[in-house]
Enzyme design. Sequence first.
Site, short mmCIF file in Angstrom:
data_model
loop_
_atom_site.label_atom_id
_atom_site.label_comp_id
_atom_site.label_asym_id
_atom_site.label_seq_id
_atom_site.Cartn_x
_atom_site.Cartn_y
_atom_site.Cartn_z
CE1 TYR A 26 -11.32 6.43 35.94
CE2 TYR A 26 -11.94 4.69 37.26
CZ TYR A 26 -11.92 5.17 36.12
OH TYR A 26 -12.57 4.73 34.98
CD GLU A 48 -13.17 -0.01 30.71
OE1 GLU A 48 -12.86 -1.21 31.03
OE2 GLU A 48 -13.44 0.90 31.75
CD1 TRP A 56 -9.46 1.66 36.92
CD2 TRP A 56 -9.13 1.43 34.76
NE1 TRP A 56 -9.43 3.01 36.18
CE2 TRP A 56 -9.40 2.70 34.95
CE3 TRP A 56 -8.97 0.80 33.39
CZ2 TRP A 56 -9.26 3.61 33.98
CZ3 TRP A 56 -8.89 1.97 32.43
CH2 TRP A 56 -9.18 3.22 32.58
#
Length: 198
Positions: A26, A48, A56
């Site tokens: 990522y 988010e 995350w």
Amino acid sequence: MNHAAPGPDGILRCHWCLSTPEYIAYHDHEWGFPVVNDTRLFEKICLEGFQSGLSWRTILAKRENFRKAFKGFDVDKVARFTERDVERLLQDTGIVRHRGKIEATIHNARCAQALVREAGSLSAYFWRHQGLDPSDTEPQTRSTSPTAIALSKDLKKRGWKFVGPTTVYAFMQAMGLINDHATDCAARVEAARARPGS
């Protein structure tokens, strides 16, 4: 100073991504690289919001499920979701089943439609906020900024939900509105080079 550290291949990367291979991929291919595609911008600000109170890593692991559940985060399709869709999503074990966040995503799609009508695109709206913060702040040393606070306030005024200053700052970092890679991270120069107008 927030230095980078060598990954398994010896390449210097931001410290935060070295805890899991998913984070490395990522980091290397997405985080901090400029995004001007409206669908990806909408997806990220929604994810988010879902991340609020979670890691995350949890969201990233479920991202493909989120994409399927929310029709690829196509703004117009999500804006047409009904209460029946909310109930469907609350039964979907592949995503975070939080009624408030699900309803906020649908609501925010409708707010996004209004924003596109006004600004021309989400990209045009969000990217006019890049480069407004002082550039002498050491990367990854703060959780928000004056621009993120102002952007959060403006989005809330427009009716958006789950867009607090910390959430908006994380969005800005991830979408390349700011280049917050560590100063000696190998991806910092690549992300800078990819910025519009560079």
